[in-house]
Design an enzyme around this catalytic site. Sequence first.
Site, short mmCIF file in Angstrom:
data_model
loop_
_atom_site.label_atom_id
_atom_site.label_comp_id
_atom_site.label_asym_id
_atom_site.label_seq_id
_atom_site.Cartn_x
_atom_site.Cartn_y
_atom_site.Cartn_z
N PRO A 188 0.82 -1.20 0.00
CG PRO A 188 -0.45 -1.38 1.95
CD PRO A 188 0.63 -2.05 1.18
CB VAL A 189 1.05 4.02 -2.33
CG1 VAL A 189 1.66 5.39 -2.50
CG2 VAL A 189 1.67 3.04 -3.30
CG ASP A 219 11.02 6.52 5.67
OD1 ASP A 219 11.37 6.14 6.79
OD2 ASP A 219 9.84 6.78 5.37
CB SER A 271 7.19 8.88 -0.22
OG SER A 271 7.49 8.77 1.15
CB ALA A 291 10.45 2.54 -1.87
N GLY A 328 2.83 4.37 5.61
CA GLY A 328 3.79 4.17 6.69
C GLY A 328 4.85 3.14 6.38
CG LEU A 329 4.20 -0.33 4.81
CD1 LEU A 329 3.56 -1.41 3.97
CD2 LEU A 329 4.86 -0.95 6.05
N GLY A 330 7.13 3.58 3.97
CA GLY A 330 8.26 4.24 3.30
C GLY A 330 8.18 4.17 1.78
#
Length: 341
Positions: A116-117, A167, A124, A126, A120-122
């Site tokens: 998911p974009v 990140d 942006s 990546a 909270g999984l960084g």
Amino acid sequence: MMIKLTKVTASAPGKVALFGEHAVVYGYPAMAGAIDRRVYVSVEERSDDLIKIHAMDLSVPGIVLTIGGTGKDVAVETDYRRIMDAVGYVRKAIEVTSNICDLKKGVTVHIRSEMPVGAGLGTSAAVSVATIMAYSAVGGHALNSEEVSALGHRVELEVQGAASPMDSAVAAHGGILLIRPMLREASLTPVKAELGLPLVVGYTPRECGTGEMLRRVRNLRDAAPESVDSILCSIGKVVSEADSAMRSGDLRRVGMLMNVNHGLLESLGVSTKKINEMVYSARSAGALGSKLTGAGGGGCMISLCPDREAEVMTAISVAGGTAFISSISSRGVCIEKGESI
Ligand code: PMV
């Protein structure tokens, strides 16, 4: 002789903030790890000077954005804010790389994400580091991971107004890193986690983006500087204790410290009712530790739950989240494929 590449696909991992998000923006240490889900960015040279961005599979229907040579948008086929956020990072990554590498090329960019974009999984970071890697390679430049990490951090700073190097460093280098932003040297230390770190990630849509969450914490700090500074300082101490627990392989202690970290994030006002429900349900289902990960306001939470993955996934789903198992990946940004005409 270097072969001239006209199309390059680079990929970069998403991240989980294991400890220390938000406080890291104020100079305290943090620990984050790359996960086994990635963002793929393909950059193909064009014969004109347009930049055309196709953002597909980013959890909402795909869009096409065409940017004229002047930098002015000429066609936008969406009104989804999250997608526009992702596109903003791509545009800035191309601009920053163009300036550093003295490169001006029209390109078509395709973005695809396995996670998911804006959750909270960084993603942006990546997207930014993968774009920097692919665009510079099409221009004939071979940037190393330190350079890509530094440029990725610059992109995040310019797009969000505030950002730590966490990140972009994890997306560029992979593995688990202890990030100490105040130290000039050795500011990134790999953490050898022989423990495998079995994690379940829970996701719920976010109410607002990273930039807004950072502003909220800043406003809270302006309103109550002493209390908020002591919370940020306590988060820094949790990170130091977590670093020794990780190095000694003490998973129970790592989990306990994740719970403490979540409580401190909650006191900064960045968690939500839904995230808290997911966190507490995961603990009741046997997780050793469970916390929000990333900027908050919804988004993702993580649970450390060796041998209890299935139970914890069910508990997160019952609490209304979408759960998936994730493992730490040592692969940072890399070129997947280069093609020449
Ligand atoms: O939610 P994400 O994946 O954008 O992570 C943000 C992490 C923060 O610590 C809140 C900000 C930062 O730049 O470190």
